[in-house]
Design a protein around this motif. Structure first.
Motif, PDB file in Angstrom:
ATOM      1  N   GLY A   1      -5.076   9.643   4.015  1.00 29.76           N
ATOM      2  CA  GLY A   1      -4.445   9.916   5.295  1.00 29.76           C
ATOM      3  C   GLY A   1      -5.109   9.191   6.448  1.00 29.76           C
ATOM      4  N   ARG A   2      -6.012   8.252   6.134  1.00 29.42           N
ATOM      5  CA  ARG A   2      -6.721   7.499   7.179  1.00 29.42           C
ATOM      6  C   ARG A   2      -6.289   6.036   7.149  1.00 29.42           C
TER       7      ARG A   2
ATOM      8  N   ASP B   1       4.010  10.499   4.679  1.00 27.76           N
ATOM      9  CA  ASP B   1       3.399  11.535   5.513  1.00 27.76           C
ATOM     10  C   ASP B   1       3.485  11.205   6.998  1.00 27.76           C
ATOM     11  N   ALA B   2       3.695  12.217   7.815  1.00 26.29           N
ATOM     12  CA  ALA B   2       3.781  12.007   9.255  1.00 26.29           C
ATOM     13  C   ALA B   2       2.438  12.158   9.957  1.00 26.29           C
ATOM     14  N   GLN B   3       1.578  13.000   9.444  1.00 24.10           N
ATOM     15  CA  GLN B   3       0.357  13.353  10.164  1.00 24.10           C
ATOM     16  C   GLN B   3      -0.487  12.155  10.609  1.00 24.10           C
TER      17      GLN B   3
ATOM     18  N   PRO C   1       9.720  12.213  12.699  1.00 25.37           N
ATOM     19  CA  PRO C   1       9.729  11.715  14.074  1.00 25.37           C
ATOM     20  C   PRO C   1       8.461  10.942  14.470  1.00 25.37           C
ATOM     21  N   ALA C   2       7.292  11.397  14.045  1.00 32.40           N
ATOM     22  CA  ALA C   2       6.052  10.690  14.401  1.00 32.40           C
ATOM     23  C   ALA C   2       6.024   9.287  13.796  1.00 32.40           C
ATOM     24  N   VAL C   3       6.536   9.152  12.593  1.00 33.35           N
ATOM     25  CA  VAL C   3       6.592   7.845  11.935  1.00 33.35           C
ATOM     26  C   VAL C   3       7.600   6.953  12.655  1.00 33.35           C
ATOM     27  N   SER C   4       8.739   7.520  12.983  1.00 31.71           N
ATOM     28  CA  SER C   4       9.765   6.764  13.698  1.00 31.71           C
ATOM     29  C   SER C   4       9.236   6.246  15.034  1.00 31.71           C
TER      30      SER C   4
ATOM     31  N   THR D   1       0.839  -1.201   0.000  1.00 29.40           N
ATOM     32  CA  THR D   1       0.000   0.000   0.000  1.00 29.40           C
ATOM     33  C   THR D   1       0.867   1.240   0.000  1.00 29.40           C
ATOM     34  N   TRP D   2       0.635   2.122  -0.980  1.00 28.32           N
ATOM     35  CA  TRP D   2       1.262   3.440  -1.025  1.00 28.32           C
ATOM     36  C   TRP D   2       0.343   4.328  -0.198  1.00 28.32           C
ATOM     37  N   PHE D   3       0.783   4.704   1.002  1.00 29.28           N
ATOM     38  CA  PHE D   3      -0.033   5.454   1.964  1.00 29.28           C
ATOM     39  C   PHE D   3       0.550   6.847   2.092  1.00 29.28           C
ATOM     40  N   SER D   4       0.051   7.760   1.269  1.00 33.42           N
ATOM     41  CA  SER D   4       0.637   9.090   1.213  1.00 33.42           C
ATOM     42  C   SER D   4      -0.296  10.059   0.509  1.00 33.42           C
TER      43      SER D   4
END
Length: 131
Positions: free
Chosen positions: A48-49, A64-66, A93-96, A21-24
């Motif tokens: 983004g969901r 995306d981080a959001q 950082p949120a993804v990490s 899945t390309w989630f962006s």
């Protein structure tokens, strides 16, 4: 190499297809599907969901981080999730944090596959092609 090994293990199931899945919010580069192995099904989720991501996703490609800031345990909802790919330089950082949380969860609960994380920032030509 780790991602290739994880993908090979997933494809080792008889008749298996790999669900990526390309989630962006950014759409994937033109022609990406043609570059993938014939046994890879690529879905594109730009909402983004996490709720819109197929639960059968094995490889998550994300930029995306959001979404990760608001869905702290979302990655635990993908039982077949084996690899995370960051196609651009730098993991937010949120993804990490979300990936570390998911790796920790897998270490605590036995029987879960290891999670492979990779970024293309180490290879400028590949990163430029993906952009």
């Amino acid at each position: 190499a780790e991602v290739a090994a994880a993908a090979a293990a997933a494809r080792a199931r008889p008749g298996a297809r790999l669900c990526a899945t390309w989630f962006s919010s950014r759409f994937p580069p033109t022609g990406l599907q043609e570059l993938l192995d014939d046994n890879v099904d690529l879905a594109v989720v730009s909402s983004g969901r996490f709720a819109d991501v197929d639960p059968a996703t094995e490889v998550l490609i994300s930029t995306d981080a959001q979404p990760y800031e608001y869905a702290h345990a979302a990655l635990a909802n993908f039982p077949r999730f084996i690899a995370f790919l960051q196609p651009y330089a730098g993991v937010p950082p949120a993804v990490s944090r979300a990936l570390r949380r998911e790796r920790r969860r897998r270490n605590v609960h036995g029987g879960l596959p290891p999670l492979v994380c990779a970024a293309l920032h180490h290879n400028a030509p590949s990163t430029a092609e993906m952009a």
